[in-house]
Design a protein around this motif. Structure first.
Motif, short mmCIF file in Angstrom:
data_model
loop_
_atom_site.label_atom_id
_atom_site.label_comp_id
_atom_site.label_asym_id
_atom_site.label_seq_id
_atom_site.Cartn_x
_atom_site.Cartn_y
_atom_site.Cartn_z
N ALA A 96 0.85 -1.18 0.00
CA ALA A 96 0.00 0.00 0.00
C ALA A 96 0.89 1.23 0.00
O ALA A 96 1.91 1.27 0.69
N GLU A 97 0.51 2.22 -0.78
CA GLU A 97 1.27 3.46 -0.89
C GLU A 97 0.47 4.62 -0.32
O GLU A 97 -0.72 4.77 -0.60
N ASP A 98 1.15 5.43 0.50
CA ASP A 98 0.55 6.69 0.95
C ASP A 98 1.63 7.75 0.94
O ASP A 98 2.73 7.52 0.42
N SER A 99 1.36 8.90 1.50
CA SER A 99 2.31 10.00 1.44
C SER A 99 3.57 9.73 2.25
O SER A 99 4.59 10.40 2.08
N PHE A 100 3.51 8.73 3.12
CA PHE A 100 4.68 8.41 3.94
C PHE A 100 5.57 7.36 3.29
O PHE A 100 6.67 7.09 3.77
N GLY A 101 5.07 6.76 2.21
CA GLY A 101 5.86 5.73 1.56
C GLY A 101 5.06 4.48 1.32
O GLY A 101 3.88 4.55 0.99
N GLY A 102 5.72 3.32 1.46
CA GLY A 102 5.06 2.06 1.17
C GLY A 102 4.97 1.18 2.40
O GLY A 102 5.84 1.21 3.27
N TRP A 103 3.89 0.41 2.45
CA TRP A 103 3.66 -0.54 3.54
C TRP A 103 3.56 -1.93 2.93
O TRP A 103 3.05 -2.09 1.83
N TRP A 104 4.03 -2.94 3.69
CA TRP A 104 4.06 -4.30 3.17
C TRP A 104 3.38 -5.27 4.11
O TRP A 104 3.43 -5.13 5.33
N GLY A 105 2.75 -6.27 3.50
CA GLY A 105 2.23 -7.39 4.27
C GLY A 105 3.34 -8.40 4.51
O GLY A 105 4.47 -8.23 4.07
N GLN A 106 2.98 -9.48 5.19
CA GLN A 106 3.97 -10.48 5.56
C GLN A 106 4.25 -11.46 4.44
O GLN A 106 5.23 -12.22 4.50
N GLY A 107 3.39 -11.48 3.44
CA GLY A 107 3.58 -12.36 2.30
C GLY A 107 2.79 -13.65 2.43
O GLY A 107 2.52 -14.13 3.54
N THR A 108 2.43 -14.20 1.28
CA THR A 108 1.74 -15.49 1.25
C THR A 108 2.34 -16.32 0.12
O THR A 108 2.57 -15.82 -0.98
N GLN A 109 2.59 -17.58 0.40
CA GLN A 109 3.26 -18.44 -0.56
C GLN A 109 2.27 -18.97 -1.60
O GLN A 109 1.19 -19.47 -1.24
N VAL A 110 2.66 -18.87 -2.85
CA VAL A 110 1.91 -19.49 -3.95
C VAL A 110 2.85 -20.48 -4.64
O VAL A 110 3.94 -20.09 -5.07
N THR A 111 2.43 -21.73 -4.72
CA THR A 111 3.23 -22.75 -5.36
C THR A 111 2.40 -23.41 -6.44
O THR A 111 1.30 -23.89 -6.18
N VAL A 112 2.94 -23.41 -7.66
CA VAL A 112 2.25 -24.00 -8.80
C VAL A 112 3.04 -25.21 -9.26
O VAL A 112 4.20 -25.08 -9.67
N SER A 113 2.43 -26.36 -9.20
CA SER A 113 3.10 -27.60 -9.59
C SER A 113 2.83 -27.90 -11.06
O SER A 113 1.77 -27.59 -11.59
N SER A 114 3.83 -28.52 -11.69
CA SER A 114 3.68 -28.83 -13.12
C SER A 114 3.06 -30.20 -13.33
O SER A 114 2.87 -30.98 -12.42
#
Length: 114
Positions: A96-114
């Motif tokens: 997320a971007e605001d006037s103070f800069g950017g904020w980040w979440g903790q992340g979520t793993q996406v794994t795609v198998s072939s």
């Protein structure tokens, strides 16, 4: 401060779909854009999709397969991912971007198998 919590990651076969969600809380009235980034092992974090007002932009590698959307009433941004490929495997981060800069979440793993 802005807090971002992602959900919806997981393991899926190639050709499948997932929908990621990112709920924002805290001082959110100043947010002017939100987006999704991803980072695969050994690679730099890259922009996947971004939404600002009514405008969206996507990485070339996901155009036509991914769709970003935002529900302002729920303070949530979504990433619908279709036709997933093994090369989409990564940790996906909400931003997320605001006037103070950017904020980040903790992340979520996406794994795609072939």
């Amino acid at each position: 401060q802005v807090q971002l919590v992602e959900s919806g990651g997981g393991l899926v076969q190639a050709g499948g779909s997932l929908r990621l969600s990112c709920a924002a809380s805290g001082i959110i009235f100043g947010i002017n854009a939100m987006g999704w980034y991803r980072q695969a092992p050994g690679k730099q974090r890259e922009l996947v999709a971004r939404i600002s007002g009514g405008s969206t932009n996507y990485a070339d590698s996901v155009k036509g397969r991914f769709t970003i959307s935002r529900d302002n009433a729920k303070n949530t941004v979504y990433l619908q991912m279709n036709s997933l490929k093994p090369e989409d495997t990564a940790v996906y981060y909400c931003n997320a971007e605001d006037s103070f800069g950017g904020w980040w979440g903790q992340g979520t793993q996406v794994t795609v198998s072939s």
